[in-house]
Write a protein that holds these residues in place. Structure first.
Motif, mmCIF file in Angstrom:
data_model
loop_
_atom_site.group_PDB
_atom_site.id
_atom_site.type_symbol
_atom_site.label_atom_id
_atom_site.label_comp_id
_atom_site.label_asym_id
_atom_site.label_seq_id
_atom_site.Cartn_x
_atom_site.Cartn_y
_atom_site.Cartn_z
ATOM 1 N N ALA A 1 0.884 -1.048 0.079
ATOM 2 C CA ALA A 1 0.046 0.054 -0.060
ATOM 3 C C ALA A 1 0.865 1.338 -0.099
ATOM 4 O O ALA A 1 0.593 2.118 -0.681
ATOM 5 C CB ALA A 1 -0.955 -0.110 1.147
ATOM 6 N N ARG A 2 1.846 1.281 0.901
ATOM 7 C CA ARG A 2 2.879 2.521 0.988
ATOM 8 C C ARG A 2 3.491 2.583 -0.324
ATOM 9 O O ARG A 2 3.635 3.825 -1.082
ATOM 10 C CB ARG A 2 3.904 2.057 1.946
ATOM 11 C CG ARG A 2 4.851 3.186 1.954
ATOM 12 C CD ARG A 2 5.987 3.066 3.009
ATOM 13 N NE ARG A 2 5.549 3.235 4.540
ATOM 14 C CZ ARG A 2 6.529 3.195 5.434
ATOM 15 N NH1 ARG A 2 7.720 2.605 5.356
ATOM 16 N NH2 ARG A 2 6.172 3.438 6.545
ATOM 17 N N ALA A 3 4.181 1.511 -0.977
ATOM 18 C CA ALA A 3 4.788 1.834 -2.298
ATOM 19 C C ALA A 3 3.901 2.086 -3.416
ATOM 20 O O ALA A 3 4.246 2.993 -4.331
ATOM 21 C CB ALA A 3 5.525 0.277 -2.616
ATOM 22 N N TYR A 4 2.672 1.661 -3.473
ATOM 23 C CA TYR A 4 1.830 2.057 -4.628
ATOM 24 C C TYR A 4 1.239 3.414 -4.258
ATOM 25 O O TYR A 4 0.973 3.979 -5.225
ATOM 26 C CB TYR A 4 0.440 1.116 -4.634
ATOM 27 C CG TYR A 4 0.581 -0.225 -5.395
ATOM 28 C CD1 TYR A 4 1.126 -0.128 -6.739
ATOM 29 C CD2 TYR A 4 0.482 -1.490 -4.831
ATOM 30 C CE1 TYR A 4 1.201 -1.316 -7.294
ATOM 31 C CE2 TYR A 4 0.677 -2.483 -5.471
ATOM 32 C CZ TYR A 4 1.160 -2.410 -6.873
ATOM 33 O OH TYR A 4 1.338 -3.588 -7.685
ATOM 34 N N ALA B 1 -4.303 -1.664 0.979
ATOM 35 C CA ALA B 1 -4.468 -1.015 2.283
ATOM 36 C C ALA B 1 -5.653 -1.669 3.093
ATOM 37 O O ALA B 1 -5.779 -2.141 3.967
ATOM 38 C CB ALA B 1 -4.800 0.451 2.379
ATOM 39 N N ASP B 2 -6.725 -2.068 2.291
ATOM 40 C CA ASP B 2 -7.941 -2.538 2.553
ATOM 41 C C ASP B 2 -7.701 -4.132 2.971
ATOM 42 O O ASP B 2 -8.245 -4.695 4.030
ATOM 43 C CB ASP B 2 -9.006 -2.475 1.381
ATOM 44 C CG ASP B 2 -10.329 -3.427 1.826
ATOM 45 O OD1 ASP B 2 -11.029 -2.893 2.682
ATOM 46 O OD2 ASP B 2 -10.676 -4.321 1.294
ATOM 47 N N ALA C 1 -7.707 5.813 3.448
ATOM 48 C CA ALA C 1 -8.443 7.073 3.425
ATOM 49 C C ALA C 1 -8.075 7.858 2.038
ATOM 50 O O ALA C 1 -9.075 8.538 1.181
ATOM 51 C CB ALA C 1 -8.568 7.931 4.648
ATOM 52 N N GLU C 2 -6.937 8.182 1.686
ATOM 53 C CA GLU C 2 -6.517 9.205 0.630
ATOM 54 C C GLU C 2 -6.629 8.202 -0.657
ATOM 55 O O GLU C 2 -7.524 8.979 -1.540
ATOM 56 C CB GLU C 2 -5.074 9.405 0.954
ATOM 57 C CG GLU C 2 -4.419 10.278 -0.411
ATOM 58 C CD GLU C 2 -3.034 10.649 -0.390
ATOM 59 O OE1 GLU C 2 -2.436 10.934 -1.494
ATOM 60 O OE2 GLU C 2 -2.400 10.676 0.729
ATOM 61 N N ALA C 3 -6.452 7.098 -0.737
ATOM 62 C CA ALA C 3 -6.831 6.311 -1.890
ATOM 63 C C ALA C 3 -8.293 6.263 -2.292
ATOM 64 O O ALA C 3 -8.483 6.580 -3.530
ATOM 65 C CB ALA C 3 -6.069 5.204 -1.943
#
Length: 455
Positions: A220-223, A236-237, A342-344
């Motif tokens: 999630a961090r890398a994407y 992230a989900d 949340a941001e994505a």
């Protein structure tokens, strides 16, 4: 018990393939690791696998400032230069060496397993084979932090032509290092995290070792850094479905010197920076506008900060997730993953889910005796601005701000010129400046013949 580490090889020479370094004879008592016992010893070396990650990016952020006296008294010229984004040669190779040390250990374990007959000890081999996938998390994690520090922001169009980092995938020490392009660098990071996510256990009993949710968080961090918001949301989900826990800050004592427990329920993977220098607990003064942005009933204001009279009306940071003031916690946590989701979600117009994520985080940060200020904004642009602001306030001194500034500068709505003031001198860093990719150490450049970052 014999230790079969040969970390003494993991210097700049190892990382660069320097022949003169390799001509030196090793101690006859040092043995190349090759057994399952050796693999287990390497896997249990927590300090070398999770400590000493680079600090230069955080040195350059806008979350803090230092006084003229602190800056002038700094013993490290490199830290002084990093603070003002000086485009000068850097000589400290530790910022480069320590992550590659973790990569080298990871590659050693993977090579050991390649040379072992599993039938000789099925149970131990299976245990180490599973641990090898956690090693892939360490390799991906190390590559990613170096990329965030030394490479430009990722864009689909420029990544094939931008400099990435050397991708050391074998434990051999005599191969020449070459800088991959940025696309191939991120492809390797994603590949390692995905391999780990497919094989790691859902539950890990040993504190400090990653598990399936850790790999999902890394993805999630890398994407997010890549601007691939669909995949950032997806992973992230997946992470939060396995590990949704958050610390209720109402359970912490703001009067404690270091209120947040080590290995708390939010920690998915723990890692620490090198020593802080001018960012140390008694030197780094919080940006005044940032401090003022916390509501009185936001418990982070008391958990994260402590007042100081040097200079008057200033504040220091005490909210370490490692319960330490000597280093910055740079690991993966559920709180960060909630913010990524949340941001994505907001960026791909899943507004309802974005609101659920950000409000769940804030509910655990708000004084339970006060009326919670739930976010209800439905306009995507306005909600995104609120989430980005909360991300900065939550992930303070967690190794995220430099990468965030870099990626957010690609969006005109979030571009920011950074300003430093030292006496009569002012220094600035413009959005999308090539200086967002910190120079490689000249020691590494000289020994390896690697190309320096473009200016």
């Amino acid at each position: 018990m014999k230790l079969y580490y040969h970390y003494f090889l993991v210097g700049v020479g190892l990382l660069t393939g320097c022949n003169s370094f390799l001509d030196k004879k090793s101690d006859i008592h040092m043995t190349i690791p090759k057994s399952l016992d050796d693999a287990k010893l390497l896997l249990n070396d927590y300090t070398n696998l999770t400590g000493g990650f680079p600090i230069y990016g955080e040195l350059g952020t806008d979350d803090y400032y230092v006084t003229d006296a602190t800056w002038n008294a700094a013993s490290s010229l490199d830290q002084r230069n990093a603070y003002i984004w000086a485009d000068e040669p850097y000589t400290d190779a530790i910022q480069w060496q320590r992550p590659y040390k973790a990569v080298y250990v990871a590659n050693q374990v993977l090579d050991i397993l390649k040379g072992i007959n599993a039938a000789d000890n099925m149970e131990e081999y299976a245990r180490c084979k599973g641990a090898a996938h956690f090693i892939r998390v360490i390799r991906a994690y190390s590559f990613h932090l170096l990329t965030e520090l030394h490479c430009p922001a990722y864009t689909i169009n420029s990544a094939p032509n931008d400099f990435g980092i050397p991708l050391r995938l074998e434990s051999g020490i005599d191969g020449k290092s070459n800088r991959a392009n940025l696309k191939d660098t991120y492809d390797q990071i994603i590949s390692d995290f995905k391999s780990a996510a497919s094989n790691l256990p859902i539950v890990e009993s040993v504190k400090g070792r990653p598990f399936k949710a850790s790999a999902y968080a890394g993805l999630a961090r890398a994407y997010l850094d890549m601007g691939d918001f669909d995949n950032a949301y997806l992973y992230a989900d997946s992470c939060l479905r396995l590990r949704p826990e958050l610390i209720d800050f109402n359970s912490l004592k703001a009067t404690d010197a270091l209120p947040i427990p080590k290995f708390n329920i939010e920690v998915l993977y723990s890692s620490l920076s090198t020593t802080l220098g001018i960012m140390g607990a008694n030197f780094a003064l919080m940006d005044k506008d940032l401090y003022s942005s916390y509501h009185t009933n936001d418990l982070r204001k008391g958990i994260f900060f402590k007042a100081t009279n040097n200079p008057p009306n200033s504040f220091l940071f005490k909210g370490s997730y490692d319960k330490s003031s000597a280093n910055i916690f740079m690991g993966l946590t559920t709180s960060e993953v909630y913010l990524i989701k949340a941001e994505a979600a907001c960026r791909i117009r899943h507004i309802k889910e974005a609101l659920v994520c950000i409000n769940k985080l804030l509910k655990n940060r708000w004084n339970k005796n006060a009326t919670s200020e739930e976010i209800t904004e439905n306009d995507p642009d306005k909600l995104l601005a609120l989430i980005v602001n909360e991300r900065r306030k939550e992930l303070l001194f967690r190794g995220r701000r430099w990468a965030d500034l870099k990626r957010l500068n690609l969006d005109p709505r979030f571009q920011k010129t950074l300003i430093r003031t030292l006496g009569e001198e002012k220094y600035s860093l413009a959005p999308n400046s090539p200086k967002y990719a910190y120079r490689l150490s000249e020691t590494v450049i000289d020994l390896a013949g690697l190309p320096q970052n473009k200016r």
